[in-house]
Design an enzyme around this catalytic site. Sequence first.
Site, PDB file in Angstrom:
ATOM      1  N   GLY A   1       0.832  -1.193   0.000  1.00 55.03           N
ATOM      2  CA  GLY A   1       0.000   0.000   0.000  1.00 55.03           C
ATOM      3  C   GLY A   1       0.869   1.247   0.000  1.00 55.03           C
ATOM      4  N   CYS A   2       0.262   2.354  -0.375  1.00 57.71           N
ATOM      5  CA  CYS A   2       1.025   3.601  -0.485  1.00 57.71           C
ATOM      6  C   CYS A   2       1.479   4.070   0.894  1.00 57.71           C
ATOM      7  CB  CYS A   2       0.186   4.664  -1.175  1.00 57.71           C
ATOM      8  SG  CYS A   2      -1.490   4.849  -0.541  1.00 57.71           S
ATOM      9  N   TYR A   3       0.558   4.159   1.840  1.00 57.45           N
ATOM     10  CA  TYR A   3       0.947   4.584   3.185  1.00 57.45           C
ATOM     11  C   TYR A   3       1.992   3.640   3.784  1.00 57.45           C
ATOM     12  CZ  TYR A   3      -2.970   7.978   3.590  1.00 57.45           C
ATOM     13  OH  TYR A   3      -3.832   9.037   3.455  1.00 57.45           O
TER      14      TYR A   3
END
Lengths: 350, 350, 350, 350
Positions: free
Chosen positions: D153-155
Amino acid sequence: MQTIPVGLVGVTGYTGMELARILAVHPILKLTRATSRAEAGKPLKAIYPFLEGFPAGDVGISAPDAADLAGSCKLVFLAVPHGAAMDYAAELLAAGLKVVDLSADFRLLDAGIYADWYGLTHRHPQLLPEAVYGLPELYAERIKTAKLTANPGCYPTSVILGLAPALKNGLINIIDIIADSKSGASGAGRKAATGMLFCEVHDSFRAYNLGKHRHTPEIEQELGKLAGADITVSFNPHLLPIDRGILSTIYAKLTRPMPVEEVRAVYAAHYADKPWVRVLPVGKLPETRFVRGTMFCDIGLVVDPRTNRLIVVSAIDNLCRGASGQAVACANLMSGLPVDAGLNLAPMMP
Amino acid sequence: MQTIPVGLVGVTGYTGMELARILAVHPILKLTRATSRAEAGKPLKAIYPFLEGFPAGDVGISAPDAADLAGSCKLVFLAVPHGAAMDYAAELLAAGLKVVDLSADFRLLDAGIYADWYGLTHRHPQLLPEAVYGLPELYAERIKTAKLTANPGCYPTSVILGLAPALKNGLINIIDIIADSKSGASGAGRKAATGMLFCEVHDSFRAYNLGKHRHTPEIEQELGKLAGADITVSFNPHLLPIDRGILSTIYAKLTRPMPVEEVRAVYAAHYADKPWVRVLPVGKLPETRFVRGTMFCDIGLVVDPRTNRLIVVSAIDNLCRGASGQAVACANLMSGLPVDAGLNLAPMMP
Amino acid sequence: MQTIPVGLVGVTGYTGMELARILAVHPILKLTRATSRAEAGKPLKAIYPFLEGFPAGDVGISAPDAADLAGSCKLVFLAVPHGAAMDYAAELLAAGLKVVDLSADFRLLDAGIYADWYGLTHRHPQLLPEAVYGLPELYAERIKTAKLTANPGCYPTSVILGLAPALKNGLINIIDIIADSKSGASGAGRKAATGMLFCEVHDSFRAYNLGKHRHTPEIEQELGKLAGADITVSFNPHLLPIDRGILSTIYAKLTRPMPVEEVRAVYAAHYADKPWVRVLPVGKLPETRFVRGTMFCDIGLVVDPRTNRLIVVSAIDNLCRGASGQAVACANLMSGLPVDAGLNLAPMMP
Amino acid sequence: MQTIPVGLVGVTGYTGMELARILAVHPILKLTRATSRAEAGKPLKAIYPFLEGFPAGDVGISAPDAADLAGSCKLVFLAVPHGAAMDYAAELLAAGLKVVDLSADFRLLDAGIYADWYGLTHRHPQLLPEAVYGLPELYAERIKTAKLTANPGCYPTSVILGLAPALKNGLINIIDIIADSKSGASGAGRKAATGMLFCEVHDSFRAYNLGKHRHTPEIEQELGKLAGADITVSFNPHLLPIDRGILSTIYAKLTRPMPVEEVRAVYAAHYADKPWVRVLPVGKLPETRFVRGTMFCDIGLVVDPRTNRLIVVSAIDNLCRGASGQAVACANLMSGLPVDAGLNLAPMMP
């Protein structure tokens, strides 16, 4: 002074939101009804958290009902799409209410032109003659006694105010007028659409509907009245990555060479008693931020001697002056109030 | 293939920054010198942290010195203000370097017109005849053998590419051409100025220099050559709250009524072998985001039969196509490389 | 009611601009003097075109002069940098004026802490005991009789209001409090600086001054008073690409597990008679747009049972609530007016 | 070198768009299939006009079909929502394809945790052990031989890279870690939703899903592996009004007091052979613009001696590094290519 109860039909769009913002602090007009089928049953603040703490925020949203509106309001704002507005207007007028319609349904005097541009047959053409075009600088006296005002479109407001003095005083040719207009994104409405998502609009710029935007006939109707002749305008809108604001750059040929100071004097005289129209000093040009959140229409004037052209730049807030604020100005006049009741707003800077 | 060392005089502005970005990943042209009096002594990455990790970021900034540049580079980009560029160019050419000048100093063939618009007497008018206007679609062959290219202005790039096919093929009248252009804020340069602070630009829009922007004579010179006649243009710039991008909406009268498909066919044929110019399908209009960070010039075409007018909408990235990318294209050609070496860039979306 | 003349020393920054915006439509406080050495001689509207048409716009800018201010005003706002404000304050107080100082010069009770964080020796420490910290929710009664109020910093306003009920009621540990705050760009002031240009701020985000911002001691002073104990806070600011608004996300350990509804009840009770603080329903979080242009402080509450942490999110408008609006609230109280005179503002949406 | 045909299932979202952007100029991986039920039948450039002129733009969109993909591609990117991706993955793996899944379906090793956070029973838990978490800095060797990578995921990418050296080297306590993360709007996806309209996001800022975002267990899983112990993290996301970029401000207690230089040395050593992670000099902090459009993860380090806390600030481009670029890096490794093939991208500045 006693308050006057008003209703708002169609509360979920940006013009409804802006009406709620203005009415929340209006000294006389008090929002008592707000309608939306989709959101019925909630208090207004449930969909507009920014209204928490204002009495307007506690108004319960209800499904639109003419009898209920007639029993609880003196005047109703219609912030619903064109096509739908005309039926509401007819019904509410019949129930004895005054109506300010923010849609296009009553702006065009000629139902045939309406059919051509909107692709709809007008179902209440008998109301067209009594509808007053709600631009206070042009029609304040008629608005005062109107039962139904047709609130001008946002783009037309900027173009008509920008050209009125020039046309009225014969400064420009009535052919070859071009309005290159740029609007903030709230003008596109609040419907969920991929093309209006943040990432599709932010850090970009585009033109749309060149030469065929539906505000064209409305502009031509009013400019034609000012000039006393039929006018064909090239009207070309663009989408700005800002929330609010329209800036129109309007090009026209001067009927004879004249210094910009002379043009400015004509404009200043024309708008001498219209405090919302601010004719800027020669050398200054408007910016949308200088009118943000207000009723002002700022006008800058340039004469280009190389091409013998007058360039008018006009700036308004599309939501306030171009829609909901103007609707409140009309409601003020229709209610016997000063036109600027609740509208003496200072621009939000920055 | 062997690399070619190049220098950059004036690294602190946005065109210098964009040159650094492009050269950082260019396969052949390698930045070996970067100059700035104010920042001399630092590595480039100290002022441009985004270059950390690229060899270009390790280039040491030095004060400009012709002998040093001549000893270390084959070609130099001048990203300094007009007025200053002409002296650098003369000195560097004399030292045997090729020069791509991003300023306006060598764009106008007529030193008198330069003096009129820029308020400066040209100090090296003898170089004007040998400078080539660096628009590859028009002058690629001449650029290949040039020692000095005058990189086009950002606005002129958008307007000239937008009108070239129409003028070359006699589709439009040469009078009454209006270009209403809108540029992102990087076009205003990187000098600290209150008027360009974030809070003064964001969520606002304004026009400036209407009818008197310095890019006007450059546009008229090139359009005149294309038309084979003197042309006076009404050129009117505006400031957009975006980082990059110019969109020009250009209005001209058709010489005879014609369907938009016919106009498009002329444009498509004209640019058939120019892959950076993308003539959009009828019904589509360009957006600045679709060209962001690239060399593309997207062109949309509209015929407005109500006014017999052709409306051309052209979009470029003002920093890449309108300045530094175009400068690299010229440098490629001047260095015997394919025009698109290092410039096969995909638009940054969103 | 009679109007009260007020002056504004330092008109060219964003806090001065915001004071001008608010005072332009204030029913009682009337701007009669505006000072700036750099702009002296011009009417205010010459530098703030958005004030055209308001009497405040016609106020002539003058160089600051205590005798002149004393002769023409009852109260003066100081919107000048810290370090400069203290001398003005001393001089104007001596001349019999009331003073609202928007700088940091009188916020810290301890001149030694001021020296540590601001690198300046306080030249008027004798005034510190009589200065009242201008946060109406905490000190309204003392502000009413103050001659000198020290207007709170923007960040401290958001953090102190966000934590006051929790600390006052012992809901959280006083150690390990972290405030991760994000501010719009107007908080950085209006000085021309490359780092605050549109293209450097727009479409970017950054942290700055982590753990060492000058608002830290002010936050610690007031939180310590609320808790009755010394508090060390980790305060960490960030720069948002928006014009106005601060959102602080504040992390603290609960002293004992408790449901969020219980926390909310404590907050709601604490702020029951403070209409500007809006404690949101459980499940709702504030957004800067909901307070734009207003005095509201919106507070959202989350309990994270996985970490036994209370997360408080508070949002204010940094310019209005965090600076100039709060200054006007103080001036209202100091002038015997209702705290919200001229400040019953609806949020600008969108 | 020969090209390698790849497919893209789910082309209409921002991760699909970003994959198209990167693959359009990738030297080896060539897009040969792009699927979307809604847009089937059009060429890719019809929905992505920015791809006009690139071969990738001429790829015809088709409905997803495993046999067709298996016959035309070596590897497939899944850019469809979690829940849907797992079935595609199983089917495509069975057909002999390699798969890079950008959804969350294979990130969590424990199907029970997946069920808890995503509210879904995993339908292919037998694939979980063979899925490799696609973070090249941690798992490059395993990715090289993987048939299925679960793209982070990006986070999590920003938080894991930000904390890995500190946890691996025991610099911080494993309790009380807080990640206050801020993401650009493209992270919210491209589905039409009123809350993501331009006017709802622009000039505003908000927190959401505090303490309960679905990226939490993924962060905890990977941090736990690095620390060799279970870790509970307080992860708190916010929405920035920018297109791209995540900046995470991460707070942790130091296990013992140490100067920031010592921390930085540990980080620099840890990432010495990982060129995409740029550990900034002491005193510098990352900004999202410095990584825009690239694979970089910039890390800034602050030690706050007042609270004995390490503050790590990490910045990535959520779409490129946080999604599609990382997916291409995995595909590169799975295809025997250098990890950075087609990914040597310079940040877009400004």
